[in-house]
Structure formats: C-alpha cells, structure tokens
Design an enzyme around this catalytic site. Structure first.
Site, mmCIF file in Angstrom:
data_model
loop_
_atom_site.group_PDB
_atom_site.id
_atom_site.type_symbol
_atom_site.label_atom_id
_atom_site.label_comp_id
_atom_site.label_asym_id
_atom_site.label_seq_id
_atom_site.Cartn_x
_atom_site.Cartn_y
_atom_site.Cartn_z
ATOM 1 N N THR A 154 66.488 81.487 58.889
ATOM 2 C CA THR A 154 66.714 80.032 59.663
ATOM 3 C C THR A 154 67.928 79.839 60.327
ATOM 4 O OG1 THR A 154 67.364 79.177 57.275
ATOM 5 C CG2 THR A 154 64.870 79.042 58.055
ATOM 6 N N LYS A 180 67.822 86.140 53.055
ATOM 7 C CA LYS A 180 68.078 85.021 53.988
ATOM 8 C C LYS A 180 68.846 84.114 53.238
ATOM 9 C CE LYS A 180 66.605 81.475 55.197
ATOM 10 N NZ LYS A 180 67.081 80.197 54.695
ATOM 11 N N THR A 191 70.008 78.466 48.439
ATOM 12 C CA THR A 191 68.716 78.360 49.063
ATOM 13 C C THR A 191 68.623 79.814 49.960
ATOM 14 O OG1 THR A 191 67.712 77.164 50.967
ATOM 15 C CG2 THR A 191 69.912 77.542 51.592
ATOM 16 N N GLU A 277 77.176 78.818 56.582
ATOM 17 C CA GLU A 277 77.206 77.999 57.671
ATOM 18 C C GLU A 277 78.696 77.815 58.104
ATOM 19 O OE1 GLU A 277 72.690 75.974 57.259
ATOM 20 O OE2 GLU A 277 74.543 74.959 56.365
ATOM 21 N N ASN A 408 74.905 71.100 59.679
ATOM 22 C CA ASN A 408 73.864 70.492 58.825
ATOM 23 C C ASN A 408 73.873 68.809 59.190
ATOM 24 O OD1 ASN A 408 73.166 72.025 56.303
ATOM 25 N ND2 ASN A 408 75.342 72.649 56.724
ATOM 26 N N THR A 413 67.341 67.911 63.974
ATOM 27 C CA THR A 413 67.006 67.315 65.017
ATOM 28 C C THR A 413 67.013 68.408 66.143
ATOM 29 O OG1 THR A 413 69.515 67.226 65.242
ATOM 30 C CG2 THR A 413 68.219 65.234 64.363
#
Length: 413
Positions: A154, A180, A191, A277, A408, A413
């Site tokens: 993702t 992932k 996650t 991230e 994040n 969006t």
C-alpha cells in the site's frame, strides 16, 4: 557462519509453489492490488496474527481455518480495502472470496487462506475481486513472486522479498518470503502482511512453534510508529516437496530449519522497518547483559519505539539521554550503574557515567546512515548493556520524520 545462502525467486523459490499479482481495480491508484500464492499440493500451514481486539475478517477467518485444519493450498491477498470493522457483511465477503478462489482452482474452500490490507472500515470491492480471479489464476507462475510482492503493498515504497537455501539430509531445502508494511507498525505484530513458503517436510505442531518463535525474534521486534494494526498476518506454508526426511521434533535439522526461517523473517522485518513511512534510516538496537532474551528484547523494543529517540536520530542528534530514559522505562529491572550505551563505534555512557565523545563525529555517523537509505549502509546501530546476564535481544525501527505526519494526514484522501 550461516548454514544457508541467499538465492533468487522469493516466494516461489521453494519447490512446488506458484504466485501471481495483478491489477483488479481494488486500488484507486490503478496499481496492482490482488495476489495469489498456490502450493501444488496440500501444505502444512501455520500463522501468527494481530493481537488487536479490532480485527479484520480475514484474520478471524484464518484463525478459525487453522484451528480446524493445519494445512492449506492457497493464500489470497487483496490490497486497497482492509475489510476490518466492516461487520457481518465483511465476514461474508471473506467467505465469498475464499469460495470464489476455491471453485476456480477446484480445491476445497477450507484450503484457501486470506489476507487484506488497506483502509480500515472499507469492504472489499467484491465485484472487482471476483472478476479478477480468472486473470489472477491464469497469471500463476513459478516466477511470479515479484508480481505477488508488488500486489500486496500500500504505502510501501519498495516490495520486500527474500529466499534462502540450505541442505537437510543431503538435499536442498528452501524458504522464501514476501512482505508488506510501512506504517502502523508496532509489536505485537505490526500493520504488516508476510507470507512464507518452505519445501521441507515438517510436522504441523513443530512448524507452528518455529513460526511463533521466529515471529518473536523478527516481526514482533520492529516498530515504526507505535500503532498496532487490525490486519497483521504472518502465514507460512511447508509443502514437503524437497523430499527430505520428515522433521517431527527438535534436533539439529529442526534447529537448522528454524534458524533459516528466523533469518527470512528478520530480513523481511528489517525491510519493513527500513521502509517506514517517511523514514530516512533503519535503527537496530542490540541489548545485552539481561536476565533472559525476553527482557533484552523488551528493552530493545522500547528504545526502538521511543518517539524521542526516533526524533533525535532524524535530527542527527547523538542524544544518549533519550536512549537511557527509554531503557529505564522498559519495565525490566537493572542497576543504572551497570548501564552502557554505544552509538555505532561511539561509547557514550559506561558504568552509568557519561563519557566525553566527539559529538560532531557522532552526528556525522547518523548523517551517513541517512545518506545510505535503502542500502545496507543505512543502519544506525545502538548498543546497550545492562549488566552481566546472558540474555541478549534485538529490535528494529526507523527515525521519525516530518514526512510521516504528511503521509498519514493524507492517507484516506
């Protein structure tokens, strides 16, 4: 010296596996979003899943399947929708997903395991998933690992894959894996999704025990942001196609196989932490001198998960006080006069006493790690000793950058 070596092929390197990854239209981006891993024969299956009380339908589905039957043929993974907190309809979607794949493959539905990743609260786009299954099965290949690895991600910047080979009973045995994960990463687990294939012959109970221990030493020892996900799944298949002697109890051959399984899991876990991230570098925290391995890992995970430590690393600030503070609140008793802290080759604290060190050079060490992002040279090493015990443990994390908030803040969006 490791008893194995790295090979190509990822999840399809072990004998008797095929994989595929396609674009089914589940992701708004139009990127690949549906993956399938298939064993040619029934395989022993084991799993480790999220500890969250809010779980995706796929997690409950796999737990039920593995409690009833410790083998499987296929793993189906969709990306784009987490199918978590989706109520009864989300559960029915999971059942239908398994049934659709099973019918197309002409195998029992209980031989299909599931995984999902994406936005929590969103159901799978079942019309697109079902329409994509024929194409997905047609794409199955003994060289399909990379396609599958690309279809399960993702916010990841890079796919994550590894394969290792050793010898058992004078025959080659292989373990491959893909994973992932990039954000919402914290024990237990993270996650993250990880799928492991193996061609050894191993008993179901022993395979589950091996996987649980490997998870503790890898995926349960990484952290990016302190958040645990609803979908965390580590699923491992062992199909026996190596034709090696059966491993049914612990011994030299079982220890070799478990060590290689752990190495695969640690490689994937570190790849997840490295790809955190907004991260610019990987952190590896090594703790020694504890009473046992569990205590050492607890301290290491606390340090790796400290927002203050992570922020200091991002700021290239060798602030050992934050490391000491994190070690002290980890819940593991030790005498602070025994505390030693090193950052790379820089000894910062010894016998609980601060030492003079070249702060500019230590900062340059952190800058050098950031400059080597996504390379083996990107790792910031933190060494902590708390005494003379035999317990040692490791944890992995990443720095905390401005981009983490940006990524994040804009995720849905």
């Amino acid at each position: 010296m490791a008893d194995w070596h790295e090979i190509t092929g990822g999840i399809t390197a072990p004998r008797g596996y095929r994989a595929a990854g396609i674009t089914a239209g589940l992701k708004p981006s139009g990127l690949p979003d549906l993956a399938l891993i298939l064993s040619d024969v029934e395989a022993i299956a084991a799993g480790v899943f999220t500890t969250s009380q809010v779980r995706a339908a796929c997690v409950d589905y796999c737990r039920q399947r593995l409690q009833a039957k410790q083998n499987a043929r296929a793993i189906l993974c969709n990306a784009g929708q987490a199918n978590a907190a989706t109520g009864t309809q989300g559960w029915f979607d999971a059942l239908e997903s398994a049934m659709t794949v099973a019918q197309a493959l002409n195998i029992p539905s209980e031989s299909v395991l599931l995984a999902s990743t994406g936005v929590i609260g969103q159901r799978i786009k079942m019309d697109k998933l079902k329409a994509g299954i024929p194409q997905l099965i047609a794409a199955l290949s003994e060289t399909g690992s990379d396609a599958a690895a690309g279809a399960i991600i993702t916010t990841d910047l890079v796919p994550k894959s590894i394969a290792l080979e050793t010898t058992i009973g004078d025959r080659p045995v292989r373990i491959g894996g893909i994973a992932k994960g990039s954000g919402m990463i914290h024990p237990n687990m993270a996650t993250m999704l990880a799928f492991v294939t193996c061609d050894a012959v191993v008993s179901p109970a022993l395979w589950q025990q091996m996987l649980s221990r490997a998870a503790d030493r890898s995926f349960n020892s990484i952290t990016v942001d302190g958040d645990t996900s609803t979908n965390d799944s580590l699923i491992a298949l062992a199909n026996g196609q190596s034709r090696t002697p059966a491993i049914i109890e612990m011994g030299p051959e079982a220890e070799k196989l478990e060590a290689m399984l752990t190495a695969v899991c640690q490689h994937l876990a570190k790849a997840i932490a490295r790809d955190g991230e907004g991260a610019t570098c990987l952190m590896e925290v090594q703790v020694t001198g504890a009473h046992d391995e569990t205590s050492a890992r607890q301290i290491a995970k606390t340090i790796a998960g400290s927002s203050l430590v992570k922020s200091a690393i991002f700021g290239r600030d060798p602030n050992w006080g934050r490391i000491a503070a994190a070690a002290g609140r980890a819940g593991v008793p030790f005498e602070q006069e025994n505390l030693q802290i090193k950052l790379g080759d820089f000894l910062l604290l010894e016998n609980g006493q601060p030492l003079s060190f070249d702060r500019a050079a230590a900062s340059a060490y952190l800058k050098q790690a950031a400059a080597g992002a996504y390379l083996k040279e990107d790792t910031v090493l933190i060494f902590v000793s708390i005494g003379n015990g035999y317990g040692s443990g490791k944890a992995w994390g990443c720095d905390l950058s401005y981009d983490y908030v940006k990524i994040n803040a804009e995720y849905t969006t």
